[in-house]
Enzyme design. Structure first.
Site, mmCIF file in Angstrom:
data_model
loop_
_atom_site.group_PDB
_atom_site.id
_atom_site.type_symbol
_atom_site.label_atom_id
_atom_site.label_comp_id
_atom_site.label_asym_id
_atom_site.label_seq_id
_atom_site.Cartn_x
_atom_site.Cartn_y
_atom_site.Cartn_z
ATOM 1 N N SER A 124 -12.753 -37.722 -32.120
ATOM 2 C CA SER A 124 -12.902 -36.324 -31.713
ATOM 3 C C SER A 124 -13.670 -36.241 -30.405
ATOM 4 O O SER A 124 -14.538 -37.083 -30.123
ATOM 5 C CB SER A 124 -13.687 -35.583 -32.800
ATOM 6 O OG SER A 124 -14.144 -34.346 -32.321
ATOM 7 N N TYR A 148 -20.911 -35.303 -39.335
ATOM 8 C CA TYR A 148 -19.477 -35.381 -39.026
ATOM 9 C C TYR A 148 -19.264 -36.163 -37.724
ATOM 10 O O TYR A 148 -18.476 -37.114 -37.668
ATOM 11 C CB TYR A 148 -18.888 -33.966 -38.904
ATOM 12 C CG TYR A 148 -17.579 -33.931 -38.152
ATOM 13 C CD1 TYR A 148 -16.402 -34.346 -38.764
ATOM 14 C CD2 TYR A 148 -17.538 -33.511 -36.818
ATOM 15 C CE1 TYR A 148 -15.204 -34.336 -38.049
ATOM 16 C CE2 TYR A 148 -16.346 -33.504 -36.114
ATOM 17 C CZ TYR A 148 -15.189 -33.919 -36.729
ATOM 18 O OH TYR A 148 -14.011 -33.920 -36.025
ATOM 19 N N LYS A 152 -17.621 -40.191 -36.759
ATOM 20 C CA LYS A 152 -16.635 -40.561 -35.730
ATOM 21 C C LYS A 152 -17.212 -41.663 -34.835
ATOM 22 O O LYS A 152 -16.542 -42.652 -34.541
ATOM 23 C CB LYS A 152 -16.254 -39.337 -34.887
ATOM 24 C CG LYS A 152 -15.603 -38.206 -35.660
ATOM 25 C CD LYS A 152 -14.275 -38.618 -36.265
ATOM 26 C CE LYS A 152 -13.587 -37.498 -37.014
ATOM 27 N NZ LYS A 152 -12.465 -37.966 -37.835
HETATM 28 C C1 UD1 Z 1 -15.407 -27.763 -33.567
HETATM 29 C C2 UD1 Z 1 -16.531 -28.706 -33.896
HETATM 30 C C3 UD1 Z 1 -16.118 -30.089 -33.468
HETATM 31 C C4 UD1 Z 1 -14.856 -30.490 -34.180
HETATM 32 C C5 UD1 Z 1 -13.765 -29.463 -33.942
HETATM 33 C C6 UD1 Z 1 -12.604 -29.744 -34.877
HETATM 34 C C7 UD1 Z 1 -18.593 -27.407 -33.896
HETATM 35 C C8 UD1 Z 1 -19.867 -27.157 -33.198
HETATM 36 N N1 UD1 Z 1 -17.763 -28.251 -33.282
HETATM 37 O O1 UD1 Z 1 -15.192 -27.815 -32.158
HETATM 38 O O2 UD1 Z 1 -17.153 -31.000 -33.765
HETATM 39 O O3 UD1 Z 1 -14.418 -31.747 -33.740
HETATM 40 O O4 UD1 Z 1 -14.227 -28.150 -34.237
HETATM 41 O O5 UD1 Z 1 -11.580 -28.863 -34.658
HETATM 42 O O6 UD1 Z 1 -18.318 -26.876 -34.947
HETATM 43 N N2 UD1 Z 1 -15.808 -19.557 -31.508
HETATM 44 C C9 UD1 Z 1 -16.149 -18.221 -31.596
HETATM 45 N N3 UD1 Z 1 -15.980 -17.588 -32.791
HETATM 46 C C10 UD1 Z 1 -15.485 -18.212 -33.898
HETATM 47 C C11 UD1 Z 1 -15.143 -19.585 -33.806
HETATM 48 C C12 UD1 Z 1 -15.329 -20.224 -32.587
HETATM 49 O O7 UD1 Z 1 -16.591 -17.617 -30.619
HETATM 50 O O8 UD1 Z 1 -15.372 -17.593 -34.958
HETATM 51 C C13 UD1 Z 1 -15.966 -20.242 -30.218
HETATM 52 C C14 UD1 Z 1 -16.954 -21.388 -30.245
HETATM 53 O O9 UD1 Z 1 -18.262 -20.947 -29.983
HETATM 54 C C15 UD1 Z 1 -16.372 -22.302 -29.140
HETATM 55 C C16 UD1 Z 1 -14.867 -22.060 -29.228
HETATM 56 O O10 UD1 Z 1 -14.705 -20.804 -29.892
HETATM 57 O O11 UD1 Z 1 -16.818 -21.898 -27.880
HETATM 58 C C17 UD1 Z 1 -14.134 -23.121 -30.020
HETATM 59 O O12 UD1 Z 1 -14.747 -23.273 -31.293
HETATM 60 P P1 UD1 Z 1 -14.096 -24.153 -32.449
HETATM 61 O O13 UD1 Z 1 -12.675 -23.793 -32.632
HETATM 62 O O14 UD1 Z 1 -14.986 -24.074 -33.649
HETATM 63 O O15 UD1 Z 1 -14.095 -25.637 -31.847
HETATM 64 P P2 UD1 Z 1 -15.303 -26.521 -31.281
HETATM 65 O O16 UD1 Z 1 -16.612 -25.885 -31.486
HETATM 66 O O17 UD1 Z 1 -14.955 -26.911 -29.885
#
Ligand code: UD1
Length: 341
Positions: A124, A148, A152
């Site tokens: 990841s 997690y 990895k």
């Molecule tokens: C997340 C995990 C990462 C994992 C990946 C798997 C965390 C901190 N990181 O990545 O370790 O490998 O998922 O798919 O959990 N966001 C919102 N509102 C939401 C959900 C997300 O604003 O309800 C934003 C987050 O702050 C971020 C972006 O959307 O900026 C992407 O978030 P997300 O889809 O959870 O992925 P990652 O955080 O990049």
């Protein structure tokens, strides 16, 4: 000869299983359905018109893995199986380390016993941690901030050590960026149990009216509009990356990590607007405080995948959004009627 796909009923595993079957490979899937559903297997058969062998058990059971290796003629392993929720891993570190590390050790041990030398591992982009500048290149130091992520990192290190000790061994760790979207058929896709943690399934469920609104975690990052920037990649592109990585392992030895991303970052707000535009829906949102553990910006340098795997992402952001919505509309409760959202 068959390719063993652990976690082949999962989100990325099922899309990869389809790619391999379509490319003419025989496959064997092991899955315990801890985060998937038996119906996925029927859908893979339906989409491809092909059959495969399936075993249902948890990979912490070393004996059962050995039985599979004894029975099947395994040429290479694609190891997807693992828990993947960051927040849950912080609350249940033992469960995460046990499930993710014992499982991969059991698989590696069985591979060693049965002289299977090729493995592709689901790593990841989380291994780039907090401190690396974008775009992330594979040579950057890796680290983690939660169990997690460490599962990895540790697995990548184990694979490197095994490759050093075994000249015939070939390991490819694929560092996924943010997988989104679904198969064009609308029959397989991401089916989170409970409220989604990740952005795209959350947006889809807001669009479907299952969730009231999206909470955007922070709008004060140093990014184009203050919201977090990520490298979203269509799951079908990601699946094709595994096919290319498999071909690579059949021709090489050693240990290598390769980014699978588009190289293009989009902010949360850009994602919301792209989804609205692609699907003619409205996504209500509120701005909330930053989520603990989030970085401002993460996207790949995808050069190595292009050079070594002859792979690059081809699906557009619009296609990612449209396919995610197509899947959501066709499967309002994911795979299971029992999923409560
Ligand atoms: C997340 C995990 C990462 C994992 C990946 C798997 C965390 C901190 N990181 O990545 O370790 O490998 O998922 O798919 O959990 N966001 C919102 N509102 C939401 C959900 C997300 O604003 O309800 C934003 C987050 O702050 C971020 C972006 O959307 O900026 C992407 O978030 P997300 O889809 O959870 O992925 P990652 O955080 O990049």
């Amino acid at each position: 000869m068959s390719i063993l796909i652990t976690g082949g009923a999962g989100y990325i595993g099922s899309h990869t299983a389809i790619k391999l079957l379509e490319a003419g490979y025989d496959i064997v899937i092991i899955d315990d359905f801890s985060n998937s559903h038996p119906i996925v297997l029927d859908r893979i058969r339906e989409i491809t018109g092909k059959d495969f062998t399936f075993y249902e058990f948890n990979l912490c059971n070393a004996q059962k893995i050995e039985q599979v290796f004894a029975k099947e003629s395994i040429e290479a392993v694609i190891h997807f199986a693992g828990f993947k929720a960051v927040g849950e891993s912080v609350k249940q570190p033992i469960t995460y380390y046990q499930n993710n590390l014992i499982a991969v050790l059991n698989v590696l041990h069985a591979m060693h016993q049965f002289h299977v030398n090729r493995i592709i591992f689901s790593s990841s982009a989380t291994v780039y941690g907090y401190d690396n500048p974008v775009p992330f290149t594979e040579e950057m130091p890796i680290s983690a901030t939660n169990p997690y992520g460490y599962s990895k990192v540790f697995t990548e290190i184990m694979l490197a050590d095994i490759a050093k000790a075994s000249p015939d061994f070939c390991a490819v760790s694929l560092r996924y960026f943010n997988p989104v979207g679904a198969h064009a058929s609308g029959k397989i896709g991401e089916s989170p149990v409970g409220t989604p943690n990740n952005l795209m399934p959350y947006i889809s469920q807001v669009a479907a009216g299952k969730l009231d609104h999206l909470a955007i975690f922070g709008n004060d990052y140093d990014t184009i509009d203050g919201t977090g920037v990520r490298d979203y990649i269509h799951v079908v592109d990601l699946a094709r990356g595994h096919l290319n990585a498999l071909n690579y392992t059949l021709q090489h030895t050693g240990n290598i990590a390769i980014n699978l991303g588009t190289g293009q970052g989009y902010s949360v707000l850009e994602m919301v607007h792209a989804f609205e535009k692609a699907n003619h829906v409205t996504i209500p949102y509120t701005i909330q405080p930053r989520r603990a553990g989030d970085i401002a910006t993460g996207y790949a340098d995808p050069t190595k995948a292009k050079q070594l795997l002859h792979w690059e992402a081809t699906h557009t952001l619009e296609e990612m959004c449209a396919s995610a919505w197509h899947w959501q509309k066709n499967n309002p409760n994911g795979y299971s009627e029992n999923h409560t959202n």
